[in-house]
Design a protein around this motif. Structure first.
Motif, mmCIF file in Angstrom:
data_model
loop_
_atom_site.group_PDB
_atom_site.id
_atom_site.type_symbol
_atom_site.label_atom_id
_atom_site.label_comp_id
_atom_site.label_asym_id
_atom_site.label_seq_id
_atom_site.Cartn_x
_atom_site.Cartn_y
_atom_site.Cartn_z
ATOM 1 N N ILE A 180 0.840 -1.199 0.000
ATOM 2 C CA ILE A 180 0.000 0.000 0.000
ATOM 3 C C ILE A 180 0.873 1.246 0.000
ATOM 4 O O ILE A 180 0.660 2.173 -0.787
ATOM 5 N N CYS A 236 -8.731 8.391 -4.359
ATOM 6 C CA CYS A 236 -8.345 7.202 -3.594
ATOM 7 C C CYS A 236 -8.728 7.343 -2.133
ATOM 8 O O CYS A 236 -8.578 8.413 -1.550
ATOM 9 N N LEU A 292 -8.047 5.192 1.523
ATOM 10 C CA LEU A 292 -7.336 4.129 2.213
ATOM 11 C C LEU A 292 -8.016 3.881 3.552
ATOM 12 O O LEU A 292 -8.029 4.741 4.418
ATOM 13 N N TYR A 309 -7.457 2.033 6.719
ATOM 14 C CA TYR A 309 -6.252 1.480 7.333
ATOM 15 C C TYR A 309 -6.594 1.017 8.739
ATOM 16 O O TYR A 309 -6.883 1.821 9.610
ATOM 17 N N VAL A 334 -7.281 9.174 3.900
ATOM 18 C CA VAL A 334 -6.906 8.120 4.834
ATOM 19 C C VAL A 334 -7.958 8.012 5.935
ATOM 20 O O VAL A 334 -8.253 9.002 6.612
#
Length: 110
Positions: free
Chosen positions: A3, A17, A19, A21, A45
């Motif tokens: 990643i 995008c 992510l 996590y 994120v």
């Protein structure tokens, strides 16, 4: 990690995008010091902790649940690159496919 390499290689430049996590707690969450940099590169994120410390203001639980809560925005434009525990990856893949993502656009590290 795959990643981190994908993000820092520039391969995702110009793409939308996100992510998700996941980790048990912040002490298990690698690369937290990179999250701001990744956000500046266009990667949203979303850290998710399954056993968050008190005072944690972010998402809790598991990444597959967070993805299911958020849903897939545009299935035909969605792809996924996953690494981590096999059970998590299988659940995420199931959620993506149920959301209309082509199964061939879901890649794992195993």
């Amino acid at each position: 990690s795959p990643i981190r390499s994908a993000i820092e290689s520039g391969a995702l430049a110009g793409k939308s995008c996100t992510l998700y996590y996941g980790a048990r707690s912040s002490s298990y969450m690698a690369y937290m010091d990179k999250f701001d940099e990744w956000e500046q590169q266009g990667v949203k994120v979303i850290p998710v902790m399954s056993q968050a410390e008190s005072g944690w203001g972010g998402r809790t639980g598991y990444v597959q649940a967070a993805l299911k809560e958020d849903g897939v925005k545009v299935a035909k434009n969605t792809g996924a690159l996953m690494c981590g525990m096999k059970g998590m990856a299988e659940d995420v893949k199931e959620a993506l496919v149920e959301g209309g993502v082509d199964e061939e656009r879901v890649l794992t590290n195993f």
